[in-house]
Structure formats: C-alpha cells, structure tokens
Design an enzyme around this catalytic site. Structure first.
Site, short mmCIF file in Angstrom:
data_model
loop_
_atom_site.label_atom_id
_atom_site.label_comp_id
_atom_site.label_asym_id
_atom_site.label_seq_id
_atom_site.Cartn_x
_atom_site.Cartn_y
_atom_site.Cartn_z
N ASP A 12 0.49 -7.46 1.29
CA ASP A 12 0.47 -6.16 1.79
C ASP A 12 1.81 -6.58 1.59
O ASP A 12 2.38 -6.08 3.04
CB ASP A 12 -0.35 -5.64 2.96
CG ASP A 12 0.19 -4.00 3.15
OD1 ASP A 12 0.33 -3.25 1.88
OD2 ASP A 12 -0.34 -3.51 3.82
N HIS A 43 0.84 -1.24 0.14
CA HIS A 43 0.05 0.17 0.15
C HIS A 43 1.21 1.26 -0.05
O HIS A 43 0.72 2.40 -0.02
CB HIS A 43 -1.05 -0.22 1.26
CG HIS A 43 -0.50 0.11 2.76
ND1 HIS A 43 0.01 -0.68 3.30
CD2 HIS A 43 -0.07 1.68 3.31
CE1 HIS A 43 0.22 -0.07 4.20
NE2 HIS A 43 0.22 1.56 4.47
N SER A 72 3.99 2.69 7.98
CA SER A 72 3.46 1.99 7.17
C SER A 72 4.94 1.58 6.23
O SER A 72 6.19 2.22 5.79
CB SER A 72 2.94 2.11 5.79
OG SER A 72 1.57 2.12 6.93
#
Length: 388
Positions: A235, A185, A335
């Site tokens: 992911d 992502h 992230s």
C-alpha cells in the site's frame, strides 16, 4: 576552549538537537552516560567538528550531554549504514554504502536554514544563515498534540475533485522537489476520483497565517505494481507534481528510511485526520508518539482479518505496526501520512519509516499498520531520482 563551547550552548545554538530529559549520571544509550559538557571530551570534539551532541538535560543554562568514552555512534549510522539484526529478521531493504536516498537527504538539509543579508560598514554585505529548525524533541491524531510551525515541513494534504471544492482526504510526505510519498489506497479512493492536488506548507487548514501554503497539481500517480485494492499489501504510491516545489524552511523533504532496523522503540505519526473514531477531521496538524509493536503481537491483533484481505497476515518485511496502550493512534484521514523518526544527523531532519496504511477502529487497543518504507527504497529511487 571549554568556556566558548558552553557559551555556544547557552545562546540557543543549533549545535544541539535531541533532548532526552535524563539526569546527570544516567545511562543515555550506546554505552553513554549523561555528563556535563565541560567533562566530556567527545562531545567537545563533536562540537568542534560541527556534529550535534545529544543533550540529556540542563543544570541552569549549562548542558548535560550524552557522553561516550570514545567517538559516539551517530544515530545517522542506524539510518544510513548496516546495523546488527536478530537472526530471524528479513534482509530485504538493507543497502550497503550510501544510497541515492541518503545523498539526497544530505542535499535537502540545507533548507533548514534561511539566508539573510546582513548590512555591514563595508561595500560587501554578508550573507548570514538563519536556523529555522522547528523540530521539537519532546514528542508527547488520537491522544496526540498539536504540531508546531516548521516541525513537519514535509507534510502534505492530498486533494480530490475540482477547484474551488477540493476535498482533502489523505496525507502524504514530500520526498523531493517533485514527488510525494503516500498510500496506494489514496491514489483513487472512490467517488471523488483520483488524487489531483497536493497542499504543502500548511499547519492549520482553516487559518494558516504563515503565507507559506503551496497548492500543486498532481500529474502522475505511481501505485506500486504489486498493489491491488482487494488485499492490504504494498500500500504505497508516489504522486508526481506538475512542477518542482521551491524548497524553504517551511516546505522541504523528509529523508527515506533505508534500513529495516532503525534502532528506536517508538516513532511519530502526524496528520490532519479524525481525532476520535467516528468523529471529524481536525483543522490543525496533529502529532503523536507511538510505540513500535512486534510482528507476532500485531498478527495476533489482526487474526480475525487474515483471509481475503490479509491472506499472509502482517508481513514483517513490508509492514510494521505501531500503537499505544493509552489510546494514541492514527485514524481516518491520516492515511498516506508518515510514521517518522528524528535523526541526529543530518541536523533537524526526519526519516520516514512507514506510510499510514490501515487499522481497526482508532485507538481501540489495536496497533495501526504502516507500509515499511525501507523495503521499497529501490522502487522509489528509480522513479524519483532516475539516473542518480
């Protein structure tokens, strides 16, 4: 011989790495007990063989080591070879023998040391290896603390947009001279376009005085083929850099976790993300120790989200969860960064067990969810080290 070993320890030799902060006589895992180095033949044998005993504590300057009645199982065994698992655990990601990842990890450990020419009275100068390990075993990011120089030399910032106004929005981990592991992502997150830059060798984004900063251009992005931006599975991505990175003690790769089990109840997350929900990012690299949360508890936490984004819930074979009841967590901006464990061997190395993926509001008693790296080992190896 024992006296020389004790002197080695008191001089701050790199022969010791882990410090458990246990008293003499306490259990220290794998059937071991904390004993004085002078009373532990297996630890003395480890030192003579170049292996690193685990320290429980010190009595003045004398080390108390984790002593086993016979050759101690090295923490590398949990990382590099098959270990026991509960019958209900998935079997994916469990290699036998030495993998490409493990061989490369052995290669990269050399960059813990810096070579320095030592003048002598002869015409043949000697080269001395200087230990530059920055790993700190007292692992105290939300609820975290500031990282130290060279403590996480694999850390990368992922940037978007054009110079000079690059927006550094995600994290990542250097895993080879050319590749960074991150979250899918983070590959193309929004209006600023795809990931274009990676910054390495940075501790403080605004005031890095080490002069080890490297800014590299990302030329290819390898999102996992099963990833989509609707669901939260798979992911994980690889960013290929334009050129090989010149490795050194301040910029060097992290090892890949190759087994599903890694034998530790906690791991360390690191990143430059927000230090509180709704707050702003931090300039200084942060670290935090997080407890591994069992899959059933994690699924319960995300029960309301099971639907469009998590139709199969938290899948244990490809995900793992970590958090802390005291409000420690990763947050926005973390992230793609690593969830990692320290290895006893190779010396001064970490293994990345997870990639920071998603969570609910930071530090609100919901565990964070991480992409389980061991499941994707073969996919990573085929891209990063083809033909090895």
């Amino acid at each position: 011989m024992i006296r020389s070993l004790i002197v080695l320890a008191t001089l701050g030799s790199p022969a010791f790495s882990l410090v458990l902060y246990l008293e003499e006589g306490e259990n220290c895992g794998y059937g071991g007990k904390c004993r004085r180095l002078s009373e532990c033949p297996t630890a003395q044998a480890d030192l003579r063989a170049g292996r690193t005993p685990v320290i429980c504590s010190f009595d003045a300057l004398l080390p108390i080591v984790c002593c086993h009645p016979e050759a101690a199982p090295d923490l590398e065994s949990d990382w590099a070879t098959t270990s026991k698992r509960p019958a209900n655990r998935p079997t994916t990601g469990r290699p036998s023998g030495r993998t490409v990842s493990q061989r490369m990890c052995e290669k990269y450990k050399q960059y813990v040391f810096r070579e320095e020419q030592v003048p002598t009275l002869t015409f043949d100068p000697q080269i001395e290896k200087i230990d530059e390990c920055g790993r700190i075993e007292q692992t105290l990011i939300v609820g975290g603390s500031e990282a130290k120089s060279k403590e996480f030399p694999h850390m990368a910032l992922i940037g978007y947009g054009s110079q000079p106004r690059i927006a550094w929005l995600c994290g990542g981990s250097l895993i080879s001279e050319r590749f960074i592991l991150s979250a899918a992502h983070c590959s193309n997150p929004g209006s600023k376009g795809p990931a274009k830059w990676a910054k390495l060798g940075v501790l403080d984004m605004k005031n890095d005085r080490g002069n080890h900063e490297i800014v590299a251009k990302i030329v290819e992005r390898f999102d996992h083929p099963s990833y989509n931006n609707i669901q939260l599975y798979n992911d994980i991505t690889l960013f290929k850099l334009e050129n090989d990175i010149q490795l050194n003690p301040w910029v060097r790769p992290i090892c890949l976790q190759t087994n599903f089990d890694f034998g530790q109840p906690a791991a360390i997350a690191s990143g430059w993300g927000h230090t509180q929900w709704g707050g702003g990012p931090t300039n200084r690299l942060q670290k935090v120790k997080l407890n591994i949360v069992d899959n059933d508890s994690c699924n319960s936490s995300y029960q309301a989200s099971i639907g469009k984004q998590l139709p199969n819930g938290i899948v244990e074979s490809t995900m793992l969860c970590a958090g802390d009841e005291e409000g420690k967590d990763t947050c926005q901006g973390d992230s793609g960064g690593p969830l990692q464990i320290p290895l006893r061997s190779p010396y001064c190395m970490y293994a990345i067990v997870g990639v920071t993926s998603f969570g609910r509001a930071c530090a609100q008693n919901y565990p964070g969810v991480y992409t389980r790296v061991s499941h994707y080992r073969q996919w990573i190896e085929k891209i990063v080290w083809p033909g090895q």
